[in-house]
Scaffold this motif. Structure first.
Motif, PDB file in Angstrom:
ATOM      1  N   VAL A 123       0.985  -1.381   0.068  1.00  0.00           N
ATOM      2  CA  VAL A 123      -0.001   0.033   0.013  1.00  0.00           C
ATOM      3  C   VAL A 123       0.888   1.289  -0.027  1.00  0.00           C
ATOM      4  CG1 VAL A 123      -1.793  -1.326   0.878  1.00  0.00           C
ATOM      5  CG2 VAL A 123      -0.217   0.291   2.624  1.00  0.00           C
ATOM      6  N   GLY A 124       2.081   1.247  -0.282  1.00  0.00           N
ATOM      7  CA  GLY A 124       3.119   2.433  -0.168  1.00  0.00           C
ATOM      8  C   GLY A 124       3.426   2.744   1.339  1.00  0.00           C
ATOM      9  N   ALA A 125       3.312   1.949   2.492  1.00  0.00           N
ATOM     10  CA  ALA A 125       3.620   2.359   3.765  1.00  0.00           C
ATOM     11  C   ALA A 125       5.153   2.416   3.958  1.00  0.00           C
ATOM     12  CB  ALA A 125       2.959   1.455   4.844  1.00  0.00           C
ATOM     13  N   LYS A 126       5.699   3.411   4.778  1.00  0.00           N
ATOM     14  CA  LYS A 126       7.066   3.526   5.140  1.00  0.00           C
ATOM     15  C   LYS A 126       7.139   3.445   6.673  1.00  0.00           C
ATOM     16  CE  LYS A 126       8.241   5.977   0.793  1.00  0.00           C
ATOM     17  NZ  LYS A 126       8.713   7.170   0.499  1.00  0.00           N
ATOM     18  N   LEU A 127       8.068   2.624   7.103  1.00  0.00           N
ATOM     19  CA  LEU A 127       8.227   2.494   8.668  1.00  0.00           C
ATOM     20  C   LEU A 127       9.540   2.244   8.819  1.00  0.00           C
ATOM     21  CD1 LEU A 127       7.134   3.510  11.515  1.00  0.00           C
ATOM     22  CD2 LEU A 127       6.316   1.148  11.664  1.00  0.00           C
ATOM     23  N   GLU A 128      10.255   3.104   9.452  1.00  0.00           N
ATOM     24  CA  GLU A 128      11.743   2.655   9.674  1.00  0.00           C
ATOM     25  C   GLU A 128      11.932   2.118  11.050  1.00  0.00           C
ATOM     26  OE1 GLU A 128      14.628   3.001   7.948  1.00  0.00           O
ATOM     27  OE2 GLU A 128      13.596   3.964   6.207  1.00  0.00           O
ATOM     28  N   GLY A 129      12.543   0.698  11.158  1.00  0.00           N
ATOM     29  CA  GLY A 129      12.649   0.208  12.537  1.00  0.00           C
ATOM     30  C   GLY A 129      12.573  -1.257  12.311  1.00  0.00           C
ATOM     31  N   LYS A 130      12.691  -1.800  13.333  1.00  0.00           N
ATOM     32  CA  LYS A 130      12.605  -3.385  13.438  1.00  0.00           C
ATOM     33  C   LYS A 130      11.408  -3.907  14.294  1.00  0.00           C
ATOM     34  CE  LYS A 130      16.159  -5.871  14.427  1.00  0.00           C
ATOM     35  NZ  LYS A 130      17.334  -6.791  15.233  1.00  0.00           N
ATOM     36  N   ALA A 131      10.660  -4.713  13.802  1.00  0.00           N
ATOM     37  CA  ALA A 131       9.344  -4.984  14.514  1.00  0.00           C
ATOM     38  C   ALA A 131       9.383  -6.563  14.788  1.00  0.00           C
ATOM     39  CB  ALA A 131       8.259  -4.506  13.600  1.00  0.00           C
ATOM     40  N   THR A 132       8.395  -6.764  15.433  1.00  0.00           N
ATOM     41  CA  THR A 132       7.790  -8.343  15.709  1.00  0.00           C
ATOM     42  C   THR A 132       6.372  -8.365  15.559  1.00  0.00           C
ATOM     43  OG1 THR A 132       8.600 -10.244  16.934  1.00  0.00           O
ATOM     44  CG2 THR A 132       8.028  -8.344  18.107  1.00  0.00           C
ATOM     45  N   TYR A 133       6.036  -9.596  15.185  1.00  0.00           N
ATOM     46  CA  TYR A 133       4.583  -9.652  15.220  1.00  0.00           C
ATOM     47  C   TYR A 133       3.917 -10.801  16.177  1.00  0.00           C
ATOM     48  CZ  TYR A 133       0.005 -10.290  12.845  1.00  0.00           C
ATOM     49  OH  TYR A 133      -1.242 -10.402  12.917  1.00  0.00           O
ATOM     50  N   ASN A 155       6.020  -5.554   2.769  1.00  0.00           N
ATOM     51  CA  ASN A 155       5.987  -4.644   1.709  1.00  0.00           C
ATOM     52  C   ASN A 155       5.904  -3.295   2.440  1.00  0.00           C
ATOM     53  OD1 ASN A 155       6.079  -5.886  -1.063  1.00  0.00           O
ATOM     54  ND2 ASN A 155       4.125  -7.005   0.005  1.00  0.00           N
ATOM     55  N   VAL A 156       6.226  -3.238   3.688  1.00  0.00           N
ATOM     56  CA  VAL A 156       6.355  -1.767   4.310  1.00  0.00           C
ATOM     57  C   VAL A 156       7.856  -1.200   4.154  1.00  0.00           C
ATOM     58  CG1 VAL A 156       6.197  -0.212   6.483  1.00  0.00           C
ATOM     59  CG2 VAL A 156       4.621  -2.172   5.879  1.00  0.00           C
ATOM     60  N   GLU A 157       8.111  -0.270   3.532  1.00  0.00           N
ATOM     61  CA  GLU A 157       9.540   0.134   3.244  1.00  0.00           C
ATOM     62  C   GLU A 157      10.325   0.755   4.580  1.00  0.00           C
ATOM     63  OE1 GLU A 157      11.743   3.760   0.737  1.00  0.00           O
ATOM     64  OE2 GLU A 157       9.834   2.978   0.195  1.00  0.00           O
ATOM     65  N   GLY A 158      11.387   0.197   4.688  1.00  0.00           N
ATOM     66  CA  GLY A 158      12.210   0.572   6.030  1.00  0.00           C
ATOM     67  C   GLY A 158      11.934  -0.265   7.245  1.00  0.00           C
ATOM     68  N   LEU A 159      10.802  -1.407   7.010  1.00  0.00           N
ATOM     69  CA  LEU A 159      10.614  -2.094   8.155  1.00  0.00           C
ATOM     70  C   LEU A 159      11.278  -3.514   8.255  1.00  0.00           C
ATOM     71  CD1 LEU A 159       8.822  -2.132  10.915  1.00  0.00           C
ATOM     72  CD2 LEU A 159       7.051  -3.067   9.410  1.00  0.00           C
ATOM     73  N   GLU A 160      12.074  -3.882   9.121  1.00  0.00           N
ATOM     74  CA  GLU A 160      12.361  -5.165   9.323  1.00  0.00           C
ATOM     75  C   GLU A 160      11.856  -5.862  10.249  1.00  0.00           C
ATOM     76  OE1 GLU A 160      16.571  -7.575  10.725  1.00  0.00           O
ATOM     77  OE2 GLU A 160      16.420  -5.220  11.122  1.00  0.00           O
ATOM     78  N   LEU A 161      11.175  -7.046   9.626  1.00  0.00           N
ATOM     79  CA  LEU A 161      10.120  -7.991  10.626  1.00  0.00           C
ATOM     80  C   LEU A 161      11.051  -9.258  11.063  1.00  0.00           C
ATOM     81  CD1 LEU A 161       7.138  -8.114  11.703  1.00  0.00           C
ATOM     82  CD2 LEU A 161       6.777  -9.815   9.677  1.00  0.00           C
ATOM     83  N   VAL A 162      11.091  -9.465  12.440  1.00  0.00           N
ATOM     84  CA  VAL A 162      11.973 -10.515  13.070  1.00  0.00           C
ATOM     85  C   VAL A 162      10.919 -11.194  13.870  1.00  0.00           C
ATOM     86  CG1 VAL A 162      13.711 -11.078  14.552  1.00  0.00           C
ATOM     87  CG2 VAL A 162      13.908  -9.025  13.365  1.00  0.00           C
ATOM     88  N   GLU A 163      10.886 -12.631  13.734  1.00  0.00           N
ATOM     89  CA  GLU A 163       9.793 -13.395  14.401  1.00  0.00           C
ATOM     90  C   GLU A 163      10.204 -13.637  15.860  1.00  0.00           C
ATOM     91  OE1 GLU A 163       6.942 -14.132  13.297  1.00  0.00           O
ATOM     92  OE2 GLU A 163       6.940 -14.106  11.351  1.00  0.00           O
ATOM     93  N   MET A 164       9.326 -13.435  16.748  1.00  0.00           N
ATOM     94  CA  MET A 164       9.784 -13.781  18.209  1.00  0.00           C
ATOM     95  C   MET A 164       9.503 -15.365  18.431  1.00  0.00           C
ATOM     96  SD  MET A 164       6.837 -12.046  20.652  1.00  0.00           S
ATOM     97  CE  MET A 164       5.222 -11.534  19.738  1.00  0.00           C
TER      98      MET A 164
END
Length: 239
Positions: A123-133, A155-164
């Motif tokens: 959807v063209g989202a941008k969020l810098e940082g690391k996230a978990t779900y 597909n969120v630019e700048g977001l790194e998704l790390v599984e917990m």
């Protein structure tokens, strides 16, 4: 596509920004949204507490408020899952059975609607940082959502998704469970927070604000520095 919005009680009262962000994303991907101001609760709290007759009266109002053929989209797998799965139990031997079957096929959780109905993953989202779900119990077990939110977050630019670790384990909220069994509920949230912090993530994301409300409250109390974000908040970022 014309759709109806269902905004759950706690989002309406406590986290309205989540609802506005969902609308923002839906309109960006081409949907025309309508909101019936007569809507109230879906009936889940009464049902879960064992008050089936009281729940029925609330559910009947929901059926009336959401008449029509448009699809219904909600920023809550818990509420959408309740309507989709448990209305059938409440009205199994009722004249409303056909209405219930129809509404069960019309209601969708936000990420389910985007990915599986609209076939949209970016959807063209941008969020810098690391996230978990965090996989909420309702999303995972009642609706069968696992990859849908992850596809959107990938597909969120700048977001790194790390599984917990243990991302499918309950956070301990469970509605009235958190009230009736508070020590157990808090211990479950503490374990969830420990696993999230171990990833070094700045953000904890989920489809359900009820889970995030519980986790965030426990995290704040123990001084844990991780920010809870609803998926809609993430997808509405950066544009």
């Amino acid at each position: 596509m014309n759709i109806q919005l269902f905004i759950p009680c706690f989002i309406d009262q406590l986290y309205p920004t989540v609802a506005f962000n969902m609308v923002k994303v839906l309109e960006k991907v081409g949907c025309s949204v309508s909101y019936n101001t007569n809507q109230t609760c879906c009936g889940q709290p009464a049902f879960n507490a064992g008050f089936q007759e009281e729940a029925k009266s609330v559910c009947k109002k929901f059926l009336e408020d959401f008449k029509g053929d448009e699809l219904i989209v909600a920023p809550s797998a818990s509420c959408a899952g309740f309507v989709k799965n448990y209305y059938k139990t409440l009205f199994e031997n009722s004249s409303l059975k056909q209405d219930v079957e129809k509404i069960s096929s019309r209601i969708y959780e936000f990420s389910d609607f985007l990915v599986n109905v609209l076939k949209v993953e970016k959807v063209g989202a941008k969020l810098e940082g690391k996230a978990t779900y965090h996989d909420s119990c309702a999303a995972l077990r009642e609706i069968g959502l696992k990859q849908e939110p992850r596809k959107l977050l990938a597909n969120v630019e700048g977001l790194e998704l790390v599984e917990m670790a243990e991302n499918e384990t309950c956070c301990g909220f469970g509605g009235t469970f958190a009230v009736k069994f508070n020590p157990i509920s808090v211990a479950m949230a503490d374990q969830k927070i420990t696993n999230a912090i171990a990833t070094d993530a700045e953000y904890l994301i989920s489809t359900d604000m009820s889970c995030l409300m519980h986790i965030s409250g426990c995290a704040n109390k123990k001084g844990a520095h991780i920010k809870s974000l609803h998926l809609a908040d993430v997808l509405a970022s950066g544009w």
